[in-house]
Design an enzyme around this catalytic site. Sequence first.
Site, PDB file in Angstrom:
ATOM      1  N   SER A 153      -9.365 -10.097  -8.550  1.00 43.13           N
ATOM      2  CA  SER A 153      -9.922  -9.079  -7.667  1.00 43.13           C
ATOM      3  C   SER A 153     -11.310  -9.478  -7.162  1.00 43.13           C
ATOM      4  O   SER A 153     -11.462 -10.544  -6.605  1.00 43.13           O
ATOM      5  CB  SER A 153      -9.936  -7.746  -8.417  1.00 43.13           C
ATOM      6  N   ASP A 169     -12.142  -7.054  -0.455  1.00 44.03           N
ATOM      7  CA  ASP A 169     -12.340  -7.961  -1.589  1.00 44.03           C
ATOM      8  C   ASP A 169     -11.216  -9.007  -1.583  1.00 44.03           C
ATOM      9  O   ASP A 169     -10.314  -8.941  -0.734  1.00 44.03           O
ATOM     10  CB  ASP A 169     -12.466  -7.166  -2.903  1.00 44.03           C
ATOM     11  N   ASP A 210      -8.460  -9.618  -3.081  1.00 46.82           N
ATOM     12  CA  ASP A 210      -7.042  -9.223  -3.091  1.00 46.82           C
ATOM     13  C   ASP A 210      -6.779  -8.000  -2.211  1.00 46.82           C
ATOM     14  O   ASP A 210      -5.694  -7.405  -2.280  1.00 46.82           O
ATOM     15  CB  ASP A 210      -6.513  -9.024  -4.519  1.00 46.82           C
ATOM     16  N   ASP A 217      -7.489  -4.860  -1.923  1.00 52.65           N
ATOM     17  CA  ASP A 217      -7.176  -3.467  -2.259  1.00 52.65           C
ATOM     18  C   ASP A 217      -8.382  -2.573  -2.016  1.00 52.65           C
ATOM     19  O   ASP A 217      -8.257  -1.373  -1.889  1.00 52.65           O
ATOM     20  CB  ASP A 217      -6.640  -3.316  -3.702  1.00 52.65           C
TER      21      ASP A 217
HETATM   22 MG    MG Z   1      -9.415  -5.921  -5.734  1.00 58.35          MG
END
Ligand code: MG
Length: 452
Positions: free
Chosen positions: A98, A242, A244, A246
Amino acid sequence: MKNPLMISVSGVRGIVGAGLTPELIANYSAGVGTFLGPGPVMVGRDSRVSGEMVWHAVCAGLMAVGCDPVDLGIVPTPTVQLTVEKSNAVGGIVITASHNPIEWNALKLVSREGIFFDEPQGLEVKRIVESKSFRYVPWDQIGRFSTKTDAIRDHIEAVLAIPYLDVQAIRKRKFKVAFDAVNGTGGLILPPLLEAFGCEVYPLHAEPHGRFAHAPEPVPENLTELSQWVLKNKADIGFAVDPDSDRCAIVAENGVPIGEEYTIALAVQFVLSKKTGNVVVNVSTTRAVDDIASQFGVSVIRTKVGEIHVVQKMKACGAVIGGEGNGGVILPDAHLGRDALVAIALTLQHLAELGKPISEIWKSLPQYHMVKKKVEIRSIDPQRVLETLEKRYASENTNMLDGLKIEKSNSWIQIRKSNTEPILRIMAEAPTAEQALAMCQDVLEEIQQIGQ
Ligand code: MG
């Protein structure tokens, strides 16, 4: 950091070359596969450099216990969640640390429903791994490997199909949109998404090579380049995601980062203007959400920090919108996971409907400032700190949902142990940054005294 490897109910996370080894990853993945049982398992990864090494170990572990890894390639975490939900997969593994720095990597575990593993599921995987109770299969039952290349396209289609969107109305506005993908997965998925909305796109750090151009957490201090990029290109808005994808933070057209807490505040305001229903956010999320919800006659349900806690409560109470103040928006009409694409879509529709600059929309929202600090818990006992503070503040309005939260009339402070790092997090929110900072400093001093 002394203990760089963390195996917890939410998965495994560690520093590559210092604990996060292929042996551990393969074992852990075999444990996940043993728990899930035979069948397809969607495997996606963010763009970080160690991703390919980790991916080989994940696939080996899964195949050895008879699962069929389906490689989605470099994709956002929400893309994996959505793909699992819409397929016959028994689960999914996302290889991503992340917002953590480049030397970290981790596995996030997705259940058959397309949501993260809950605590009992995570504990069971941990038990299987620790007791080495892997269900290894003989040669003729080894899992089969395959690839799926259209997960990103399907994700974008799902976002475009969100019921509150009028894609044609957004397209007519021809928004100029800048984004910063910090060389993560956003570089692959944001350009086609924004083009589908008819935007003029100004990408920054959009090559998904995983050598992050700056610290990857989308907090204001990491968004100075995006601020300048928005101003230089006279963009209507800037989005930062970010690695990834999300979490999503917004930079206004005047170059001001409005703070990641306001991504969920804006989404709540927009969705409640369309549909009345419950709102669920974690205990650390801005109070602006409560103020906005009360304008619509709706109350806010709070949960422990962590996406799965918010998602479970959203399911239980049939929430119309939820999320976390770190830029994570969860819209059940799309799927039950934090999704930067959903946040971007709702924000563009909001902009199109209100016809005002994003800075003005933001200023019209209740204004709070949040200060976040951390204390390394190497030398102090976090439990003792929390218990001492709890007793000390017993006469105040306190909440032990997650650590200790002390609520005052127009401010609050929270002290909690991080789920992902060996630190204590201190967060304070008040009408001004000075007030919030002063509250944090006072508690920091108290913690240091208790720790002595
Ligand atoms: Mg993330």
